[in-house]
Motif scaffolding. Structure first.
Motif, PDB file in Angstrom:
ATOM      1  N   TYR B 146       0.825  -1.208   0.000  1.00  0.00           N
ATOM      2  CA  TYR B 146       0.000   0.000   0.000  1.00  0.00           C
ATOM      3  C   TYR B 146       0.856   1.253   0.000  1.00  0.00           C
ATOM      4  O   TYR B 146       2.017   1.246   0.404  1.00  0.00           O
ATOM      5  N   GLU B 147       0.259   2.304  -0.502  1.00  0.00           N
ATOM      6  CA  GLU B 147       0.889   3.622  -0.499  1.00  0.00           C
ATOM      7  C   GLU B 147      -0.113   4.615   0.076  1.00  0.00           C
ATOM      8  O   GLU B 147      -1.323   4.376   0.043  1.00  0.00           O
ATOM      9  N   THR B 148       0.424   5.718   0.579  1.00  0.00           N
ATOM     10  CA  THR B 148      -0.466   6.724   1.171  1.00  0.00           C
ATOM     11  C   THR B 148      -0.644   7.928   0.250  1.00  0.00           C
ATOM     12  O   THR B 148      -1.381   8.861   0.574  1.00  0.00           O
ATOM     13  N   GLN B 149       0.034   7.922  -0.877  1.00  0.00           N
ATOM     14  CA  GLN B 149      -0.120   9.006  -1.854  1.00  0.00           C
ATOM     15  C   GLN B 149       0.355   8.502  -3.215  1.00  0.00           C
ATOM     16  O   GLN B 149       0.823   7.379  -3.308  1.00  0.00           O
ATOM     17  N   GLY B 150       0.281   9.359  -4.218  1.00  0.00           N
ATOM     18  CA  GLY B 150       0.779   8.988  -5.539  1.00  0.00           C
ATOM     19  C   GLY B 150      -0.207   8.158  -6.333  1.00  0.00           C
ATOM     20  O   GLY B 150      -1.414   8.278  -6.161  1.00  0.00           O
ATOM     21  N   ILE B 151       0.346   7.300  -7.189  1.00  0.00           N
ATOM     22  CA  ILE B 151      -0.477   6.505  -8.108  1.00  0.00           C
ATOM     23  C   ILE B 151      -0.155   5.033  -7.930  1.00  0.00           C
ATOM     24  O   ILE B 151       1.008   4.668  -7.751  1.00  0.00           O
ATOM     25  N   VAL B 152      -1.167   4.196  -7.976  1.00  0.00           N
ATOM     26  CA  VAL B 152      -0.944   2.750  -8.047  1.00  0.00           C
ATOM     27  C   VAL B 152      -1.745   2.214  -9.236  1.00  0.00           C
ATOM     28  O   VAL B 152      -2.710   2.841  -9.675  1.00  0.00           O
ATOM     29  N   LEU B 153      -1.285   1.087  -9.755  1.00  0.00           N
ATOM     30  CA  LEU B 153      -2.034   0.486 -10.860  1.00  0.00           C
ATOM     31  C   LEU B 153      -1.988  -1.021 -10.749  1.00  0.00           C
ATOM     32  O   LEU B 153      -1.117  -1.575 -10.055  1.00  0.00           O
ATOM     33  N   ALA B 154      -2.927  -1.663 -11.403  1.00  0.00           N
ATOM     34  CA  ALA B 154      -2.953  -3.121 -11.491  1.00  0.00           C
ATOM     35  C   ALA B 154      -3.042  -3.484 -12.965  1.00  0.00           C
ATOM     36  O   ALA B 154      -3.928  -3.016 -13.672  1.00  0.00           O
ATOM     37  N   ALA B 155      -2.062  -4.286 -13.406  1.00  0.00           N
ATOM     38  CA  ALA B 155      -2.073  -4.762 -14.793  1.00  0.00           C
ATOM     39  C   ALA B 155      -1.958  -6.279 -14.766  1.00  0.00           C
ATOM     40  O   ALA B 155      -1.695  -6.877 -13.719  1.00  0.00           O
ATOM     41  N   GLY B 156      -2.113  -6.901 -15.922  1.00  0.00           N
ATOM     42  CA  GLY B 156      -2.134  -8.356 -15.976  1.00  0.00           C
ATOM     43  C   GLY B 156      -0.790  -9.006 -15.723  1.00  0.00           C
ATOM     44  O   GLY B 156      -0.727 -10.126 -15.248  1.00  0.00           O
ATOM     45  N   LEU B 157       0.289  -8.311 -16.027  1.00  0.00           N
ATOM     46  CA  LEU B 157       1.621  -8.881 -15.857  1.00  0.00           C
ATOM     47  C   LEU B 157       2.494  -7.941 -15.015  1.00  0.00           C
ATOM     48  O   LEU B 157       2.385  -6.708 -15.138  1.00  0.00           O
ATOM     49  N   PRO B 158       3.366  -8.499 -14.177  1.00  0.00           N
ATOM     50  CA  PRO B 158       4.112  -7.663 -13.223  1.00  0.00           C
ATOM     51  C   PRO B 158       5.111  -6.695 -13.869  1.00  0.00           C
ATOM     52  O   PRO B 158       5.215  -5.531 -13.449  1.00  0.00           O
ATOM     53  N   ASP B 159       5.861  -7.137 -14.907  1.00  0.00           N
ATOM     54  CA  ASP B 159       6.906  -6.261 -15.451  1.00  0.00           C
ATOM     55  C   ASP B 159       6.343  -5.018 -16.135  1.00  0.00           C
ATOM     56  O   ASP B 159       6.787  -3.899 -15.856  1.00  0.00           O
ATOM     57  N   PRO B 160       5.360  -5.179 -17.034  1.00  0.00           N
ATOM     58  CA  PRO B 160       4.776  -3.960 -17.618  1.00  0.00           C
ATOM     59  C   PRO B 160       4.134  -3.063 -16.556  1.00  0.00           C
ATOM     60  O   PRO B 160       4.192  -1.833 -16.656  1.00  0.00           O
ATOM     61  N   GLU B 161       3.564  -3.689 -15.530  1.00  0.00           N
ATOM     62  CA  GLU B 161       2.943  -2.894 -14.455  1.00  0.00           C
ATOM     63  C   GLU B 161       4.002  -2.040 -13.760  1.00  0.00           C
ATOM     64  O   GLU B 161       3.793  -0.855 -13.499  1.00  0.00           O
ATOM     65  N   LYS B 162       5.153  -2.651 -13.504  1.00  0.00           N
ATOM     66  CA  LYS B 162       6.226  -1.914 -12.817  1.00  0.00           C
ATOM     67  C   LYS B 162       6.748  -0.773 -13.703  1.00  0.00           C
ATOM     68  O   LYS B 162       6.962   0.350 -13.225  1.00  0.00           O
ATOM     69  N   ALA B 163       6.904  -1.069 -14.997  1.00  0.00           N
ATOM     70  CA  ALA B 163       7.401  -0.033 -15.926  1.00  0.00           C
ATOM     71  C   ALA B 163       6.408   1.132 -16.009  1.00  0.00           C
ATOM     72  O   ALA B 163       6.803   2.303 -15.969  1.00  0.00           O
ATOM     73  N   ALA B 164       5.129   0.788 -16.083  1.00  0.00           N
ATOM     74  CA  ALA B 164       4.100   1.846 -16.158  1.00  0.00           C
ATOM     75  C   ALA B 164       4.064   2.658 -14.867  1.00  0.00           C
ATOM     76  O   ALA B 164       3.905   3.885 -14.891  1.00  0.00           O
ATOM     77  N   HIS B 165       4.246   1.983 -13.751  1.00  0.00           N
ATOM     78  CA  HIS B 165       4.228   2.663 -12.455  1.00  0.00           C
ATOM     79  C   HIS B 165       5.341   3.702 -12.380  1.00  0.00           C
ATOM     80  O   HIS B 165       5.135   4.849 -11.972  1.00  0.00           O
ATOM     81  N   GLU B 166       6.540   3.285 -12.811  1.00  0.00           N
ATOM     82  CA  GLU B 166       7.677   4.221 -12.764  1.00  0.00           C
ATOM     83  C   GLU B 166       7.470   5.384 -13.726  1.00  0.00           C
ATOM     84  O   GLU B 166       7.781   6.536 -13.412  1.00  0.00           O
ATOM     85  N   TRP B 167       6.934   5.086 -14.899  1.00  0.00           N
ATOM     86  CA  TRP B 167       6.673   6.134 -15.896  1.00  0.00           C
ATOM     87  C   TRP B 167       5.631   7.132 -15.354  1.00  0.00           C
ATOM     88  O   TRP B 167       5.798   8.347 -15.482  1.00  0.00           O
ATOM     89  N   LEU B 168       4.597   6.599 -14.745  1.00  0.00           N
ATOM     90  CA  LEU B 168       3.555   7.476 -14.194  1.00  0.00           C
ATOM     91  C   LEU B 168       4.100   8.310 -13.042  1.00  0.00           C
ATOM     92  O   LEU B 168       3.787   9.492 -12.907  1.00  0.00           O
ATOM     93  N   ARG B 169       4.947   7.690 -12.225  1.00  0.00           N
ATOM     94  CA  ARG B 169       5.513   8.428 -11.086  1.00  0.00           C
ATOM     95  C   ARG B 169       6.291   9.655 -11.586  1.00  0.00           C
ATOM     96  O   ARG B 169       6.197  10.732 -11.010  1.00  0.00           O
ATOM     97  N   ARG B 170       7.027   9.457 -12.670  1.00  0.00           N
ATOM     98  CA  ARG B 170       7.808  10.571 -13.225  1.00  0.00           C
ATOM     99  C   ARG B 170       6.895  11.613 -13.877  1.00  0.00           C
ATOM    100  O   ARG B 170       7.064  12.807 -13.687  1.00  0.00           O
ATOM    101  N   ASN B 171       5.949  11.136 -14.653  1.00  0.00           N
ATOM    102  CA  ASN B 171       5.167  12.052 -15.490  1.00  0.00           C
ATOM    103  C   ASN B 171       3.966  12.690 -14.804  1.00  0.00           C
ATOM    104  O   ASN B 171       3.431  13.677 -15.297  1.00  0.00           O
ATOM    105  N   ALA B 172       3.539  12.107 -13.684  1.00  0.00           N
ATOM    106  CA  ALA B 172       2.362  12.664 -13.005  1.00  0.00           C
ATOM    107  C   ALA B 172       2.752  13.751 -12.009  1.00  0.00           C
ATOM    108  O   ALA B 172       1.858  14.404 -11.450  1.00  0.00           O
ATOM    109  N   ALA B 173       4.045  13.936 -11.799  1.00  0.00           N
ATOM    110  CA  ALA B 173       4.488  14.926 -10.810  1.00  0.00           C
ATOM    111  C   ALA B 173       3.907  16.298 -11.153  1.00  0.00           C
ATOM    112  O   ALA B 173       4.027  16.768 -12.292  1.00  0.00           O
ATOM    113  N   GLY B 174       3.263  16.927 -10.214  1.00  0.00           N
ATOM    114  CA  GLY B 174       2.708  18.268 -10.415  1.00  0.00           C
ATOM    115  C   GLY B 174       1.335  18.295 -11.038  1.00  0.00           C
ATOM    116  O   GLY B 174       0.714  19.349 -11.141  1.00  0.00           O
TER     117      GLY B 174
END
Lengths: 257, 246
Positions: B146-174
C-alpha cells in the motif's frame, strides 16, 4: 441442513446470517418512563417536499433535551421523520440507512421507492411486540423520490404503529402536536393564499417554522421555535436533485423576511 | 502427489502461471491520490472495472467478472456489517484488506484442488488530509502493498505494471487536475494494452493521446471519484470524460 444464504442485496438477511438482530426488544411487564419525541410533518411545496420537526424530547413531564434532530437523511433520495420513542426510531433510521446504501452498492442500482416504503413498514411490523406493550411506539413519516417518473417525483408516506403505509397527497404530520399542524395545513391548502404546494422555499420554511410555533403553544412536548434563544427546527427539503438541509442561520433569515 | 513438498511448490507455481496467463490481457486499472480526493480509472463496459464499496472506499480491478463480483460482494458485506455493528467511521481499508480479503485470496490460491481467484485489485480509502490516503494493491495470491499518496495500478503482468508505475511516477508529478491526470492515465493504459515500451523508443505524447482516443471508442471509461470533503457521508461518484473536460 445449512442456513439459507442471505438474499442478494438484503441487509437484514445479511444481519440474520451473522446473528446480528436489528431493532429488537425483550418483553417486559413494567414499561419504563420512555423518552419520546414529537411533532414532525411534511408537505409539498413548489420545488419538492419540505420535512420538518421540532427538537424536543420528553420523558413524562421532563424535558430531556431540546437538541434532537428528528428529520433524518436516509440516503440521497429519502428522508425519515421520527415521532415516538427515539431509541427505537433512531435504530430504525440506522437500519434503513445501512440497508439502502448496502442495496445500492451491492446491486449497482438504487432501491425503488415502493421497496423503501415497505422496508420501513417491515421494521414497524417487527417492532409490533414492543408497540403492543406501549413501549417503543414509533409513527414515522417517510419521503422519497420516485424515479419511475421523469423527472423524479417526491412523495410523502405516513404509517400506523403496526406498519400500514399510506400515501399522503399533500401533507402528513405525526406526534403529539400533529393535530394542530394538520388542521392548519388543511385550512391553508383549501383556503390559503398561497397554498403550501405553491410556496417557494423561503415562504415554505417560514410557514413551517410558524406551524411549529403554533403547535408548541398547545402541546408541551413540542419544542417550538424561538429566534431569541436561537432555537430553530430541523428542516430538510427533498427535490428531484436530492436532499438539502436548511440550517439554523437560513431559517432565521427566512423567518425574518 | 501433492503431499510431497516439491510437488506442492510445483503445483503452486503452475497455478501462478495459470492465473497470469488468464489475466495477462486484462484491461489495467489505476488509482491516484489528488489534493481533493482519489481518482480511480478503468476502461470496460460500464459497472465492470470501478466500484463503490463504502462511504470512503472504492475498488478497481481486472480479471474474471465472476471472481471480481465475489471479492466486491465480500468487501461490501464486511464494510456494511462493520458500519452497522460499530460505526461507519470504524470501517478501515487496512483491516478490510489485511484481515479479510487478503487471507481469503491466499487461502483460495493455496488450496490447489479448488479454483483460484483470477483477479488483480486496487482498493482506495480517502482520508481527511492528502498524504493519509490508502491505496492498496492486492494480488490474486493475497499479497498486498500500500501507499499513502501517488499513483498505483494493477495490470495483468508484473513487469509492464512496474514499468508503467515508474513512468507514471515521473510524469504525473505536479499534475493535480482530474483532466490532466485522466489523460495521462489513459496514455499509460493505451501503452499497456498495446504492449508499448515505456523506456525504449516510447510513443510520443501525440501518439499516446491519439492511441487512447481510438482505443476507448465503443468502450466505457469508468472514472470513480472519492471526494475528500463532502457534506454527504457517501463520497463516491462516477464521472464521465465529458464531466472532466476530455
Amino acid at each position: 441442513m445449512s442456513d439459507p444464504a442471505p438474499i442478494a442485496g438484503d441487509f437484514l438477511s445479511l444481519l440474520a446470517a451473522h446473528q446480528v438482530p436489528p431493532v429488537r426488544g425483550d418483553v417486559s411487564l413494567s414499561a419504563p418512563i420512555q423518552t419520546q419525541a414529537t411533532t414532525v410533518f411534511a408537505f409539498h411545496f413548489a420545488d419538492g417536499i419540505l420535512m420538518a420537526g421540532d427538537r424536543r424530547a420528553t420523558a413524562g413531564n421532563v424535558i430531556v433535551t431540546d437538541r434532537v434532530d428528528k428529520v433524518i437523511e436516509i440516503d440521497a433520495a429519502s428522508l425519515l421523520a421520527i415521532a415516538g420513542v427515539p431509541a427505537t426510531a433512531f435504530e430504525m433510521a440506522r437500519v434503513l440507512q445501512t440497508s439502502f446504501e448496502y442495496y445500492r452498492r451491492s446491486q449497482l442500482q438504487p432501491l425503488s421507492l415502493p421497496a423503501k416504503v415497505r422496508a420501513l413498514a417491515r421494521l414497524l411490523r417487527e417492532n409490533l411486540p414492543m408497540t403492543m406493550q406501549g413501549v417503543g411506539v414509533v409513527m414515522p413519516l417517510f419521503a422519497g423520490l420516485d424515479h419511475a417518473t421523469t423527472p423524479a417525483r417526491a412523495k410523502i408516506y405516513f404509517y400506523d404503529p403496526l406498519g400500514a403505509q399510506f400515501h399522503a397527497v399533500g401533507y402528513a404530520a405525526s406526534g403529539s402536536g400533529s393535530g394542530t399542524i394538520r388542521s392548519i395545513l388543511s385550512f391553508q391548502e383549501r383556503h390559503g393564499e398561497p397554498k403550501p404546494s405553491e410556496m417557494k422555499l423561503p415562504h415554505a420554511v417560514q410557514f413551517a417554522l410558524r406551524l411549529l410555533m403554533v403547535a408548541s403553544e398547545f402541546d408541551s412536548a413540542t419544542g417550538g421555535v424561538n429566534p431569541e434563544t436561537r432555537t430553530f427546527a430541523t428542516i430538510k427539503v427533498l427535490r428531484a436533485g436530492g436532499v438539502e438541509a436548511i440550517e439554523a442561520e437560513q431559517q432565521a433569515e427566512f423567518l425574518r423576511a | 502427489m501433492t503431499e510431497e513438498p516439491y510437488r506442492w511448490l510445483e503445483a503452486i507455481e503452475n497455478r501462478r502461471e495459470y492465473v497470469r496467463e488468464q489475466i495477462k490481457s486484462g484491461s489495467p486499472v489505476f488509482a491516484a491520490s489528488l489534493p481533493d480526493g482519489i481518482l480511480l480509472l478503468g476502461v470496460g463496459t460500464g459497472n465492470s472495472k470501478v466500484f463503490e464499496l463504502f462511504d470512503r472506499h472504492a475498488l478497481a480491478g481486472l480479471g474474471h467478472p465472476a471472481d471480481m463480483e465475489k471479492i466486491r460482494q465480500a468487501a461490501i458485506d464486511a464494510a456494511h456489517l462493520e458500519a452497522f455493528t460499530r460505526a461507519p467511521e470504524d470501517v478501515s481499508l487496512r483491516r478490510l484488506v489485511s484481515f479479510g480479503l487478503s487471507p481469503q485470496l491466499k487461502t483460495h490460491f493455496e488450496q490447489i484442488f479448488s479454483a483460484p481467484f483470477l483477479v488483480e485489485l486496487l482498493l482506495a480509502e480517502v482520508a481527511a488530509e492528502p498524504g493519509h490516503d490508502l491505496l492498496f494493491r492486492l494480488h490474486f495470491d493475497g499479497a498486498f502493498q500500500y501507499e499513502t499518496q501517488g499513483i498505483v495500478l494493477a495490470a495483468g503482468l508484473p513487469d509492464p505494471e512496474k514499468a508503467a508505475h515508474e513512468w507514471l511516477r515521473r510524469n504525473a508529478a505536479g499534475k493535480t487536475e482530474k483532466r490532466d491526470l485522466v489523460d495521462l492515465l489513459l496514455q499509460a493504459w493505451w501503452c499497456l494494452i498495446e504492449s508499448k515500451s515505456f523506456s525504449e523508443n516510447p510513443p510520443t505524447e501525440d501518439e499516446r493521446r491519439a492511441g487512447w482516443r481510438a482505443a476507448v471508442n465503443g468502450k466505457v471509461v469508468e472514472i470513480g471519484w472519492l471526494a475528500r470533503k463532502s457534506p454527504r457521508l457517501a463520497r463516491f461518484e462516477m464521472l464521465t470524460l465529458a464531466q472532466i473536460g476530455l
